[in-house]
Design an enzyme around this catalytic site. Structure first.
Site, mmCIF file in Angstrom:
data_model
loop_
_atom_site.group_PDB
_atom_site.id
_atom_site.type_symbol
_atom_site.label_atom_id
_atom_site.label_comp_id
_atom_site.label_asym_id
_atom_site.label_seq_id
_atom_site.Cartn_x
_atom_site.Cartn_y
_atom_site.Cartn_z
ATOM 1 N N CYS A 12 0.793 -1.262 0.161
ATOM 2 C CA CYS A 12 0.051 0.134 -0.023
ATOM 3 C C CYS A 12 0.929 1.196 0.159
ATOM 4 C CB CYS A 12 -0.989 0.119 1.142
ATOM 5 S SG CYS A 12 -0.051 0.154 2.817
ATOM 6 N N HIS A 124 -1.721 -4.511 18.552
ATOM 7 C CA HIS A 124 -1.235 -4.088 17.365
ATOM 8 C C HIS A 124 -0.245 -2.984 17.534
ATOM 9 C CE1 HIS A 124 -0.623 -2.687 13.007
ATOM 10 N NE2 HIS A 124 -0.898 -3.875 12.732
ATOM 11 N N GLU A 126 0.175 -0.141 15.701
ATOM 12 C CA GLU A 126 -0.477 0.860 15.253
ATOM 13 C C GLU A 126 -1.480 1.562 16.565
ATOM 14 O OE1 GLU A 126 -4.164 2.100 12.384
ATOM 15 O OE2 GLU A 126 -2.487 1.179 11.592
ATOM 16 N N SER A 221 1.634 -10.311 10.012
ATOM 17 C CA SER A 221 0.918 -9.095 9.268
ATOM 18 C C SER A 221 -0.539 -9.395 9.605
ATOM 19 C CB SER A 221 1.223 -9.368 7.821
ATOM 20 O OG SER A 221 0.361 -8.521 7.166
ATOM 21 N N ASN A 223 -3.068 -7.182 8.801
ATOM 22 C CA ASN A 223 -3.947 -7.071 7.645
ATOM 23 C C ASN A 223 -3.785 -8.280 6.696
ATOM 24 O OD1 ASN A 223 -2.224 -6.291 4.662
ATOM 25 N ND2 ASN A 223 -0.805 -5.513 6.404
ATOM 26 N N SER A 265 2.226 -5.566 3.176
ATOM 27 C CA SER A 265 3.628 -5.703 3.346
ATOM 28 C C SER A 265 4.036 -6.776 2.411
ATOM 29 C CB SER A 265 3.747 -6.085 4.671
ATOM 30 O OG SER A 265 3.267 -7.449 5.054
#
Length: 280
Positions: A12, A124, A126, A221, A223, A265
């Site tokens: 992304c 996570h 984030e 990962s 996502n 990623s």
């Protein structure tokens, strides 16, 4: 066998921006390049960077003053930025702009007295970073049970709801619906990245029309795992892999159509290698 690669598979904008920042420093022969945590959850990329001398710091205490630190797209807390500045450590801030926007949102709304609810995975990086910009009370919600049990710290609390950028968009809507029925003042700010939502919707459509689905992503990962869950719900023959080598243990010969998607990623070269391996 018909093989279809999702148009929005792979890097992304935010991840590409962060990875490019590290490679740019390496190419410029910047001494002491480090990343704060793995720059992305992809072993092939992090292994290559390690071979080029890039080190990973898991704590700011691990970062010498002579280093140049790259902050990954997940972002960090305000206190960690303060610590970097206090230690006078050079850094490149590669926080995704969409994540930055969440930091600004929770900071602004919490300063105004609103309680913050973050829909996402509490472990996570984030989400940990987002929590570090809240000026008051905050709660992280990931499941329907947690949403059902949620109560503000006081009956007259105003609540601001944001989301981890890579959270499942449909699950976000379900959790918001549960929260909205509680009768509290709730300000919903949908901060799921548009690219994430598009990737998830496309993967769901492709899985629904394919006999088999391959999801490529790093084992850490978040996502990519969410993409796997979405695809598995539509296509029982869904497999999660990291590289083309993982296909050695999967028999694809019985399938007439196969779809491929990949997490944010996953480099394009790995996607192409998997595509070629599926067609042998």
């Amino acid at each position: 066998m018909k093989v279809t690669i999702a148009d929005n598979a792979g890097f992304c904008f935010g991840v590409k921006r962060a990875v490019d920042a590290v490679y740019s420093l390496v190419e410029d022969e910047t001494p002491g390049v480090m990343t704060y945590g793995p720059i992305i959850h992809n072993e092939s990329v992090t292994d290559e960077l390690a071979q080029k001398g890039v080190k990973i710091a898991h704590s700011l205490d691990d970062v010498p003053q002579s280093a140049t630190l790259v902050i990954r797209s997940h972002g960090i807390s305000e206190a960690e930025f303060d610590k970097l500045n206090e230690k006078d450590i050079k850094y490149v801030d590669a926080t995704c702009p969409f994540v930055k926007k969440i930091h600004e949102t929770v900071s602004e709304h919490s300063k105004a007295g609103e309680e913050i609810v973050i829909i996402g995975s509490k472990d996570h990086p984030e989400v940990k970073g987002i929590l570090g910009w809240v000026k008051g009370k905050a709660t992280v919600i990931e499941t329907t049970a947690e949403a059902a049990e949620f109560k503000p710290f006081s009956d007259d609390s105003k609540v601001c709801v944001v989301a981890q950028t890579t959270f499942n968009s449909k699950k976000f809507k379900d959790l918001v619906e549960i929260l909205s029925k509680k009768g509290y003042y709730i300000n919903i700010v949908n901060t799921i990245c548009h690219a994430t939502q598009t990737r998830q919707e496309e993967a769901e459509r492709l899985a629904a029309e394919s006999d088999c689905m391959i999801v490529i992503g790093g084992k850490e990962s978040s996502n990519s795992r969410k993409l796997y869950e979405i695809c598995k719900n539509k296509c029982v023959n869904t497999f999660f892999i990291q590289t083309a080598k993982d296909l050695d243990d999967i028999d694809l010969s019985e399938f007439a159509s196969l779809g491929i998607t990949a997490g944010a990623s996953t480099p394009n070269i790995i996607i192409q290698e998997v595509s070629k391996a599926c067609q042998r």
